[in-house]
Design a protein around this motif. Structure first.
Motif, PDB file in Angstrom:
ATOM      1  N   PHE A 130     -23.867 -11.527  -7.422  1.00 21.74           N
ATOM      2  CA  PHE A 130     -23.584 -10.508  -8.433  1.00 21.74           C
ATOM      3  C   PHE A 130     -22.601 -11.032  -9.477  1.00 21.74           C
ATOM      4  CE2 PHE A 130     -24.285  -7.011  -5.019  1.00 21.74           C
ATOM      5  CZ  PHE A 130     -25.653  -7.120  -5.192  1.00 21.74           C
ATOM      6  N   ALA A 131     -21.553 -11.704  -9.000  1.00 21.44           N
ATOM      7  CA  ALA A 131     -20.505 -12.177  -9.906  1.00 21.44           C
ATOM      8  C   ALA A 131     -21.001 -13.295 -10.820  1.00 21.44           C
ATOM      9  CB  ALA A 131     -19.300 -12.652  -9.096  1.00 21.44           C
ATOM     10  N   VAL A 132     -21.780 -14.214 -10.270  1.00 24.53           N
ATOM     11  CA  VAL A 132     -22.265 -15.355 -11.061  1.00 24.53           C
ATOM     12  C   VAL A 132     -23.298 -14.909 -12.090  1.00 24.53           C
ATOM     13  CG1 VAL A 132     -23.668 -17.438 -10.895  1.00 24.53           C
ATOM     14  CG2 VAL A 132     -21.734 -17.140  -9.380  1.00 24.53           C
ATOM     15  N   ARG A 133     -24.163 -13.982 -11.724  1.00 21.95           N
ATOM     16  CA  ARG A 133     -25.122 -13.473 -12.696  1.00 21.95           C
ATOM     17  C   ARG A 133     -24.434 -12.802 -13.871  1.00 21.95           C
ATOM     18  NH1 ARG A 133     -29.913 -10.674  -8.982  1.00 21.95           N
ATOM     19  NH2 ARG A 133     -31.007 -12.622  -8.453  1.00 21.95           N
ATOM     20  N   ALA A 134     -23.252 -12.272 -13.644  1.00 20.62           N
ATOM     21  CA  ALA A 134     -22.528 -11.568 -14.697  1.00 20.62           C
ATOM     22  C   ALA A 134     -21.817 -12.522 -15.650  1.00 20.62           C
ATOM     23  CB  ALA A 134     -21.513 -10.603 -14.080  1.00 20.62           C
ATOM     24  N   ALA A 135     -21.236 -13.608 -15.115  1.00 17.23           N
ATOM     25  CA  ALA A 135     -20.382 -14.438 -15.976  1.00 17.23           C
ATOM     26  C   ALA A 135     -20.390 -15.916 -15.639  1.00 17.23           C
ATOM     27  CB  ALA A 135     -18.944 -13.913 -15.925  1.00 17.23           C
ATOM     28  N   ASP A 136     -21.395 -16.428 -14.939  1.00 18.17           N
ATOM     29  CA  ASP A 136     -21.458 -17.851 -14.599  1.00 18.17           C
ATOM     30  C   ASP A 136     -20.160 -18.318 -13.936  1.00 18.17           C
ATOM     31  OD1 ASP A 136     -23.224 -18.048 -17.578  1.00 18.17           O
ATOM     32  OD2 ASP A 136     -24.116 -18.558 -15.635  1.00 18.17           O
ATOM     33  N   THR A 137     -19.479 -19.280 -14.565  1.00 19.55           N
ATOM     34  CA  THR A 137     -18.240 -19.806 -13.976  1.00 19.55           C
ATOM     35  C   THR A 137     -17.086 -18.795 -14.025  1.00 19.55           C
ATOM     36  OG1 THR A 137     -17.641 -20.796 -16.102  1.00 19.55           O
ATOM     37  CG2 THR A 137     -18.829 -22.188 -14.527  1.00 19.55           C
ATOM     38  N   GLY A 138     -17.271 -17.719 -14.776  1.00 20.15           N
ATOM     39  CA  GLY A 138     -16.262 -16.662 -14.825  1.00 20.15           C
ATOM     40  C   GLY A 138     -16.383 -15.674 -13.682  1.00 20.15           C
ATOM     41  N   ALA A 139     -17.174 -16.018 -12.661  1.00 20.54           N
ATOM     42  CA  ALA A 139     -17.378 -15.125 -11.524  1.00 20.54           C
ATOM     43  C   ALA A 139     -16.070 -14.704 -10.851  1.00 20.54           C
ATOM     44  CB  ALA A 139     -18.314 -15.789 -10.505  1.00 20.54           C
ATOM     45  N   PRO A 140     -15.096 -15.640 -10.616  1.00 17.20           N
ATOM     46  CA  PRO A 140     -13.825 -15.199 -10.026  1.00 17.20           C
ATOM     47  C   PRO A 140     -13.094 -14.173 -10.887  1.00 17.20           C
ATOM     48  CG  PRO A 140     -14.070 -17.569  -9.804  1.00 17.20           C
ATOM     49  CD  PRO A 140     -15.166 -17.109 -10.713  1.00 17.20           C
ATOM     50  N   LEU A 141     -13.128 -14.356 -12.207  1.00 17.49           N
ATOM     51  CA  LEU A 141     -12.473 -13.409 -13.108  1.00 17.49           C
ATOM     52  C   LEU A 141     -13.134 -12.034 -13.027  1.00 17.49           C
ATOM     53  CD1 LEU A 141     -10.402 -12.793 -15.307  1.00 17.49           C
ATOM     54  CD2 LEU A 141     -12.054 -13.656 -17.003  1.00 17.49           C
ATOM     55  N   VAL A 142     -14.464 -12.010 -12.973  1.00 17.41           N
ATOM     56  CA  VAL A 142     -15.194 -10.745 -12.834  1.00 17.41           C
ATOM     57  C   VAL A 142     -14.815 -10.060 -11.528  1.00 17.41           C
ATOM     58  CG1 VAL A 142     -17.489  -9.754 -12.485  1.00 17.41           C
ATOM     59  CG2 VAL A 142     -17.129 -11.423 -14.286  1.00 17.41           C
ATOM     60  N   THR A 143     -14.708 -10.841 -10.462  1.00 16.61           N
ATOM     61  CA  THR A 143     -14.329 -10.283  -9.161  1.00 16.61           C
ATOM     62  C   THR A 143     -12.925  -9.695  -9.198  1.00 16.61           C
ATOM     63  OG1 THR A 143     -15.710 -11.966  -8.105  1.00 16.61           O
ATOM     64  CG2 THR A 143     -14.162 -10.776  -6.698  1.00 16.61           C
ATOM     65  N   LEU A 144     -12.013 -10.414  -9.850  1.00 11.56           N
ATOM     66  CA  LEU A 144     -10.629  -9.941  -9.964  1.00 11.56           C
ATOM     67  C   LEU A 144     -10.567  -8.634 -10.748  1.00 11.56           C
ATOM     68  CD1 LEU A 144      -7.659 -10.654  -9.343  1.00 11.56           C
ATOM     69  CD2 LEU A 144      -7.593 -11.838 -11.552  1.00 11.56           C
ATOM     70  N   LEU A 145     -11.291  -8.566 -11.857  1.00  7.78           N
ATOM     71  CA  LEU A 145     -11.299  -7.350 -12.672  1.00  7.78           C
ATOM     72  C   LEU A 145     -11.982  -6.195 -11.934  1.00  7.78           C
ATOM     73  CD1 LEU A 145     -12.148  -8.868 -16.183  1.00  7.78           C
ATOM     74  CD2 LEU A 145      -9.931  -8.065 -15.361  1.00  7.78           C
ATOM     75  N   GLY A 146     -13.039  -6.517 -11.190  1.00  9.96           N
ATOM     76  CA  GLY A 146     -13.709  -5.482 -10.399  1.00  9.96           C
ATOM     77  C   GLY A 146     -12.788  -4.893  -9.352  1.00  9.96           C
ATOM     78  N   GLY A 147     -11.990  -5.764  -8.710  1.00  7.81           N
ATOM     79  CA  GLY A 147     -11.016  -5.281  -7.740  1.00  7.81           C
ATOM     80  C   GLY A 147      -9.968  -4.390  -8.391  1.00  7.81           C
ATOM     81  N   ALA A 148      -9.577  -4.737  -9.629  1.00 10.50           N
ATOM     82  CA  ALA A 148      -8.596  -3.918 -10.352  1.00 10.50           C
ATOM     83  C   ALA A 148      -9.160  -2.529 -10.646  1.00 10.50           C
ATOM     84  CB  ALA A 148      -8.186  -4.614 -11.647  1.00 10.50           C
ATOM     85  N   VAL A 149     -10.415  -2.472 -11.053  1.00  9.65           N
ATOM     86  CA  VAL A 149     -11.059  -1.172 -11.298  1.00  9.65           C
ATOM     87  C   VAL A 149     -11.155  -0.378 -10.000  1.00  9.65           C
ATOM     88  CG1 VAL A 149     -13.194  -0.028 -12.035  1.00  9.65           C
ATOM     89  CG2 VAL A 149     -12.346  -2.019 -13.293  1.00  9.65           C
TER      90      VAL A 149
ATOM     91  N   LEU B 138     -15.954 -24.458 -11.479  1.00  5.55           N
ATOM     92  CA  LEU B 138     -15.294 -23.189 -11.802  1.00  5.55           C
ATOM     93  C   LEU B 138     -14.791 -23.152 -13.243  1.00  5.55           C
ATOM     94  CD1 LEU B 138     -13.237 -22.988  -8.498  1.00  5.55           C
ATOM     95  CD2 LEU B 138     -15.127 -21.477  -9.123  1.00  5.55           C
ATOM     96  N   LEU B 139     -15.161 -24.137 -14.052  1.00  5.19           N
ATOM     97  CA  LEU B 139     -14.704 -24.198 -15.438  1.00  5.19           C
ATOM     98  C   LEU B 139     -15.854 -23.963 -16.403  1.00  5.19           C
ATOM     99  CD1 LEU B 139     -12.373 -27.333 -15.127  1.00  5.19           C
ATOM    100  CD2 LEU B 139     -11.704 -24.919 -15.130  1.00  5.19           C
ATOM    101  N   PRO B 140     -15.620 -23.253 -17.515  1.00  9.04           N
ATOM    102  CA  PRO B 140     -14.377 -22.582 -17.923  1.00  9.04           C
ATOM    103  C   PRO B 140     -14.129 -21.307 -17.106  1.00  9.04           C
ATOM    104  CG  PRO B 140     -16.105 -22.097 -19.487  1.00  9.04           C
ATOM    105  CD  PRO B 140     -16.684 -23.109 -18.529  1.00  9.04           C
TER     106      PRO B 140
ATOM    107  N   VAL C  49     -14.855 -17.723  -5.165  1.00  5.20           N
ATOM    108  CA  VAL C  49     -14.357 -19.039  -5.576  1.00  5.20           C
ATOM    109  C   VAL C  49     -14.968 -20.139  -4.712  1.00  5.20           C
ATOM    110  CG1 VAL C  49     -12.311 -20.506  -5.677  1.00  5.20           C
ATOM    111  CG2 VAL C  49     -12.189 -18.166  -6.520  1.00  5.20           C
ATOM    112  N   ALA C  50     -15.038 -19.901  -3.404  1.00  7.71           N
ATOM    113  CA  ALA C  50     -15.604 -20.904  -2.502  1.00  7.71           C
ATOM    114  C   ALA C  50     -17.089 -21.119  -2.772  1.00  7.71           C
ATOM    115  CB  ALA C  50     -15.389 -20.466  -1.054  1.00  7.71           C
ATOM    116  N   ALA C  51     -17.849 -20.046  -2.936  1.00  2.00           N
ATOM    117  CA  ALA C  51     -19.293 -20.171  -3.153  1.00  2.00           C
ATOM    118  C   ALA C  51     -19.602 -20.884  -4.464  1.00  2.00           C
ATOM    119  CB  ALA C  51     -19.940 -18.783  -3.129  1.00  2.00           C
ATOM    120  N   VAL C  52     -18.932 -20.480  -5.537  1.00  4.05           N
ATOM    121  CA  VAL C  52     -19.175 -21.119  -6.830  1.00  4.05           C
ATOM    122  C   VAL C  52     -18.661 -22.555  -6.819  1.00  4.05           C
ATOM    123  CG1 VAL C  52     -18.732 -21.002  -9.311  1.00  4.05           C
ATOM    124  CG2 VAL C  52     -19.073 -18.899  -8.010  1.00  4.05           C
ATOM    125  N   GLY C  53     -17.535 -22.790  -6.156  1.00  2.83           N
ATOM    126  CA  GLY C  53     -16.995 -24.136  -6.082  1.00  2.83           C
ATOM    127  C   GLY C  53     -17.888 -25.089  -5.317  1.00  2.83           C
TER     128      GLY C  53
END
Length: 370
Positions: free
Chosen positions: A31-50, A172-174, A233-237
């Motif tokens: 789900f996270a990678v489909r949303a933002a590619d390498t930005g998957a951790p950031l999407v996960t962090l923001l999702g947790g904040a919501v 994991l970049l960018p 992070v582990a899966a994308v890494g």
């Protein structure tokens, strides 16, 4: 008769963690990678904040009405008929959420482990387990979550940490991803994985110290959200964003590629599945218990046991509606995003109206002194 206030702050946090970490951990990196590619951790962090925003609203309402759950205090805030409509939406949503989680569990089991077992059998077994467990009181409910939490968190954390030895930092970049256009839908999808935290509306009235509910919620989100973030992070890494996109359950594949030091176990997917089944049970147990408990409160019944089995056929029928795995995840994504209107929007409405009308229950200080 059970002590009406028997849940400690640590137990409240344990309930939240074991409810949030559930069946969705397997497709989470996808789900996270489909949303933002390498930005998957950031999407996960923001999702947790919501997700924490929704939980914080529930806790603020709980502290405002520390002796009541959302079915009860919504009537004080909105009036009987508007509140009953909202309560029906809550009950219906969590019944659907329970059914979809059971179906997802069944699909994983018949695909990965019990390949000759009919899907209906695996779904029925898990729903029966949740239904019979839901006949217990809040004390047993609390002890079950508290007991299973270490068996869920520590093995999962070990597998994730060991998988980092195969990770590549360049995957994991960018950090913000290559295409931010899909970030908002991705954040909402990840936030929907935290909707089990709605169980807090049931927990606060039974806490010994309701004033500590926000503290329990904060640490629960930190631990559960941290587990989700580390998983992504582990899966994308390890796999990279493009390969992760073609994996149906990246977290399970991650466990397959991970081994213990000295090759004591060359693959940890079997151990991970055992932990995952426990996580699915605690999540299903919580959402099913919330559904039947809310039904009993809505109908002014003293006990919720009569609904534990009578609701089962309806949940099973809903679980069998998706045509296949692909359609199932389309439904889960849509229902999860729309459900945020109930798990975040509805509590926000209740809190705003309660503040405007100056509605509140018995003071916390008075309750904690009893």
């Amino acid at each position: 008769m059970e002590n009406p206030r028997q849940i400690t702050t640590i137990q409240a946090a344990a309930i939240l963690i074991s409810t949030i970490i559930g069946v969705g951990v397997l497709p989470l990196p996808l789900f996270a990678v489909r949303a933002a590619d390498t930005g998957a951790p950031l999407v996960t962090l923001l999702g947790g904040a919501v997700g924490f925003v929704g939980l914080a609203l529930i806790v603020m309402l709980g502290k405002r009405f520390p002796t009541k759950d959302i079915i009860q205090y919504s009537e004080d805030i909105l009036g009987k008929w508007f509140a009953r409509l909202g309560s029906l939406l809550v009950i219906g949503f969590f019944a659907i959420l329970t059914s979809l989680a059971a179906r997802e569990f069944g699909e994983v089991v018949v695909t990965s482990v019990l390949k000759r077992t009919p899907l209906e059998v695996t779904v029925t077994v898990m729903l029966l387990l949740a239904a019979f467990s839901a006949r217990n009181g809040i004390g047993t409910f609390t002890y079950i979550h508290h007991f299973y939490l270490p068996a869920m968190v520590f093995p999962s954390l070990l597998i994730i940490v060991l998988s980092f030895k195969n990770a590549e930092a360049t995957n994991l970049l960018p950090l913000w991803g290559n295409d931010p256009s899909g970030m908002l839908p991705g954040v909402l999808t990840i936030a929907s994985l935290f909707q089990g935290s709605f169980i807090m509306t049931l927990v606060v009235p039974y806490m010994r110290r309701p004033s500590k509910a926000m503290k329990a919620s904060f640490w629960a989100i930190v631990i559960a959200g941290g587990m989700y973030l580390l998983t992504v992070v582990a899966a994308v890494g390890v796999f990279g964003p493009e390969e992760t996109k073609i994996l149906l359950w990246p977290t399970l594949e991650l466990a397959k590629t991970t081994s213990l030091p000295a090759n004591v176990l060359e693959r940890l997917d079997a151990a991970f599945l055992a932990v995952w089944v426990t996580a699915v049970f605690t999540t299903l147990y919580a959402t099913y218990y919330l559904t039947v408990h809310a039904m009993s409160k809505l109908l002014r019944l003293r006990d919720h046991k009569m609904f534990s089995l009578s609701l089962l056929p309806f949940v099973f029928i809903i679980a069998m509606q998706p045509r296949n795995v692909i359609n199932m995840y389309e439904v889960i994504t849509t229902v999860g995003r729309l459900g945020l209107l109930i798990t975040i929007g509805y509590p926000a409405l209740l809190l705003a109206v309660a503040v405007f009308r100056k509605k509140r229950g018995e003071p916390i200080e008075k309750i904690e002194q009893k």
